[in-house]
Design a protein around this motif. Structure first.
Motif, PDB file in Angstrom:
ATOM      1  N   CYS A   3      21.769 -25.571  11.129  1.00  0.00           N
ATOM      2  CA  CYS A   3      21.338 -24.501  10.664  1.00  0.00           C
ATOM      3  C   CYS A   3      21.613 -24.591   9.250  1.00  0.00           C
ATOM      4  O   CYS A   3      22.952 -24.719   8.677  1.00  0.00           O
ATOM      5  CB  CYS A   3      21.842 -23.101  11.287  1.00  0.00           C
ATOM      6  N   GLY A  13      14.117 -15.399  10.882  1.00  0.00           N
ATOM      7  CA  GLY A  13      14.387 -14.908  12.106  1.00  0.00           C
ATOM      8  C   GLY A  13      15.041 -15.861  12.942  1.00  0.00           C
ATOM      9  O   GLY A  13      15.430 -17.171  12.692  1.00  0.00           O
ATOM     10  N   ASN A  14      15.739 -15.212  14.078  1.00  0.00           N
ATOM     11  CA  ASN A  14      16.502 -16.233  14.938  1.00  0.00           C
ATOM     12  C   ASN A  14      15.671 -17.446  15.438  1.00  0.00           C
ATOM     13  O   ASN A  14      14.602 -17.158  16.109  1.00  0.00           O
ATOM     14  CB  ASN A  14      16.993 -15.522  16.238  1.00  0.00           C
ATOM     15  N   GLY A  15      16.156 -18.590  15.319  1.00  0.00           N
ATOM     16  CA  GLY A  15      15.537 -19.759  15.986  1.00  0.00           C
ATOM     17  C   GLY A  15      14.242 -20.322  14.828  1.00  0.00           C
ATOM     18  O   GLY A  15      13.811 -21.234  15.371  1.00  0.00           O
ATOM     19  N   SER A  16      14.143 -19.528  13.946  1.00  0.00           N
ATOM     20  CA  SER A  16      13.240 -20.231  12.932  1.00  0.00           C
ATOM     21  C   SER A  16      13.769 -21.306  12.119  1.00  0.00           C
ATOM     22  O   SER A  16      14.942 -21.525  11.947  1.00  0.00           O
ATOM     23  CB  SER A  16      12.873 -19.146  12.067  1.00  0.00           C
TER      24      SER A  16
END
Length: 134
Positions: A3, A13-16
């Motif tokens: 990340c 956003g989460n996981g983007s």
């Protein structure tokens, strides 16, 4: 893959895999201009008399405050709705604000009004009186 921190004022956003959302107080000027990993220089500070606190605000979804108007959903120029012979609240009566700008700004007008700064009456054969009545 690791990340990576998004450049301010972007975030994701989460996981983007993309930093394609502007933080509160900013709006995304052109979502289509983002590349896979970056949207550098795509966020602008919220213009005066608009509200950019909603999640993922874009130029098209700027919330315009009551008493103000803009010509189209792709304009960041907001105009104060003038009194036009009425009292200090006349512009706030005509210009309801919101985020439904429509192509000609009509969505920002009280339903009884239309046109630039909501200066025209929606009903045929009616005209503006005292800055806020038809």
């Amino acid at each position: 893959d690791k990340c990576r921190r998004c450049d301010y004022p972007l975030w994701s956003g989460n996981g983007s895999e993309k930093c394609d959302i502007c933080r509160s107080g900013f709006y995304l000027r052109d979502p289509n201009a983002c590349t896979r990993n970056r949207c550098a220089n795509r966020c602008s500070a919220c213009p005066p008399h608009a509200n950019c606190s909603a999640f993922n605000t874009s130029l098209e979804t700027l919330f315009v405050q009551r008493g103000h108007w803009r010509a189209s959903p792709i304009s960041d120029k907001l105009a104060k709705c003038r009194k036009l012979g009425g009292d200090d609240d006349a512009g706030k009566v005509r210009c309801a604000g919101g985020d439904n700008t429509e192509a000609n700004g009509k969505g920002l007008c009280n339903p009884a009004f239309k046109g630039p700064e909501c200066q025209l009456c929606s009903a045929d054969d009616h005209y503006l009186v005292d800055g806020h009545k038809c």
